[in-house]
Design a protein around this motif. Sequence first.
Motif, short mmCIF file in Angstrom:
data_model
loop_
_atom_site.label_atom_id
_atom_site.label_comp_id
_atom_site.label_asym_id
_atom_site.label_seq_id
_atom_site.Cartn_x
_atom_site.Cartn_y
_atom_site.Cartn_z
N VAL B 179 0.78 -1.47 -0.11
CA VAL B 179 -0.32 -0.28 -0.29
C VAL B 179 0.42 1.45 0.38
CG1 VAL B 179 -1.87 -1.53 1.40
CG2 VAL B 179 0.05 0.32 2.35
N SER B 180 2.46 1.31 -0.37
CA SER B 180 2.78 2.59 0.37
C SER B 180 3.27 2.92 -0.85
CB SER B 180 4.30 2.00 0.45
OG SER B 180 5.01 0.52 0.18
N GLU B 181 2.51 1.86 -2.18
CA GLU B 181 2.56 2.38 -3.87
C GLU B 181 1.02 3.46 -3.63
OE1 GLU B 181 5.14 0.62 -6.27
OE2 GLU B 181 6.33 -0.83 -5.48
N CYS B 182 0.42 4.35 -3.09
CA CYS B 182 -0.79 4.85 -3.42
C CYS B 182 -0.92 5.07 -4.78
CB CYS B 182 -0.36 6.19 -2.70
SG CYS B 182 0.23 6.21 -1.21
N ARG B 183 -0.20 6.13 -5.52
CA ARG B 183 -0.69 6.29 -6.54
C ARG B 183 -0.40 5.32 -7.86
NH1 ARG B 183 -2.06 11.74 -7.30
NH2 ARG B 183 -0.68 13.20 -5.87
N ARG B 184 -0.59 3.81 -7.49
CA ARG B 184 -0.36 3.17 -8.84
C ARG B 184 -2.32 2.40 -8.26
NH1 ARG B 184 4.64 -1.57 -8.84
NH2 ARG B 184 2.40 -2.42 -10.93
N CYS B 185 -3.23 2.95 -7.48
CA CYS B 185 -4.05 2.50 -7.40
C CYS B 185 -4.85 4.25 -7.29
CB CYS B 185 -4.28 1.80 -6.13
SG CYS B 185 -3.48 0.62 -6.09
N HIS B 186 -4.48 4.84 -6.72
CA HIS B 186 -5.37 6.44 -6.51
C HIS B 186 -4.80 7.09 -8.18
CE1 HIS B 186 -7.52 6.09 -2.37
NE2 HIS B 186 -5.99 4.79 -2.00
N SER B 187 -5.08 6.48 -8.92
CA SER B 187 -4.95 7.23 -9.83
C SER B 187 -5.72 8.31 -11.11
CB SER B 187 -4.24 5.87 -11.01
OG SER B 187 -5.08 4.96 -10.95
N LYS B 188 -6.75 8.74 -10.20
CA LYS B 188 -7.48 9.37 -10.87
C LYS B 188 -7.87 10.63 -10.82
CE LYS B 188 -11.63 9.37 -14.02
NZ LYS B 188 -12.70 9.69 -13.39
#
Lengths: 144, 206
Positions: B179-188
């Motif tokens: 989950v530390s790679e937030c932007r890979r999911c929260h991308s829009k």
Amino acid sequence: MNKQKNRLIDHIKYSVMIAALLVITFAPTGQVKAEFGDVVINNYSDKAGMPPVVFPHWFHRIRFRCKVCHGDLGFEFKAGGNDINMVKIIDGQYCGACHNGEIAWSIENCNICHSAPVGTPTQVHESTLQKLIKPDQNKTEDKK
Amino acid sequence: MKKNNAMTGRLKIHLMFGLILVVSTSVTGADDPNTFNRLMDPPSKRNPSPMTDGIHDPNNNGTQLLQPPKEAFQQLPKGKSGNYIDWMKALQDKKINPRNDRVDTKSQPIIMDLNIVREVKGSMPDVVYPHKQHTEWLDCANCHPAIFIPQKGANQISMASILLGEKCGVCHGKVAFPVSECRRCHSKPKPTKTANKKNKSDKQAK
């Protein structure tokens, strides 16, 4: 003069050697730092007098897509959540579907899987839950 | 006898010096209270070999046969966390060719290209869930219906539950990128009043 010098060098050499030996023998085992996704399975191993199993996810995902084991072979997505034992494995279930001497090496190579120190609890290594910073707890767990 | 005494004397001196060396190095080294990033491991400690990783028994002869991760990873694209490998890129670039079947090397996965957008409550960008990348690795039945009910609005997901290993956290944070790679999911990005610059999504929203 020279003789004394040589002796001094010898003394230093021995001291360094002993220091190195001391470091090696008394070094703390350090933080446990296995690879992300390594799963320790210790459902029955300890009771059976065998070292627990370490399953390396990284090695297997290079060779198989997740669905092969987690779909076709019926592995649940939970460390310790699969009732795996040696009878099932030699009958071709779970690990035994591949570790049969045909697709992958066979079960007589006990120690390649059973390679964790005795008493290592079931876990997913380096998982987010483990990585939440709780230094004191982690340290006491490591020392066990 | 005398010789023996001299020997033990020398040994004592060596031991003392050895101890002093150990103590002095340990004081200046690992136990420095002001080490940079004291709660983090340096990159040099990543992907350790089974002999030194602390979870394999180095005295077990099987451990010596295991492949060190670094050896396998040297030809794979680097990632930011987890195994420090970008597994998705490795697959797309054909650096790895994982089987889709236990024995059939020609079997191909059934890819479904459908993005699900989940609007999130907080300030974080909305989540775009791509079926495409997930069906490369997984079957529909791996997630549906046990983990995610295949119906819009039927799944309650929170970061807390993901951190605890539920929902996305069944894989993400254990084997898939954490989950530390937030932007890979929260991308829009969503249009926000607080944003200084008008971004693309602002214009799209209008």
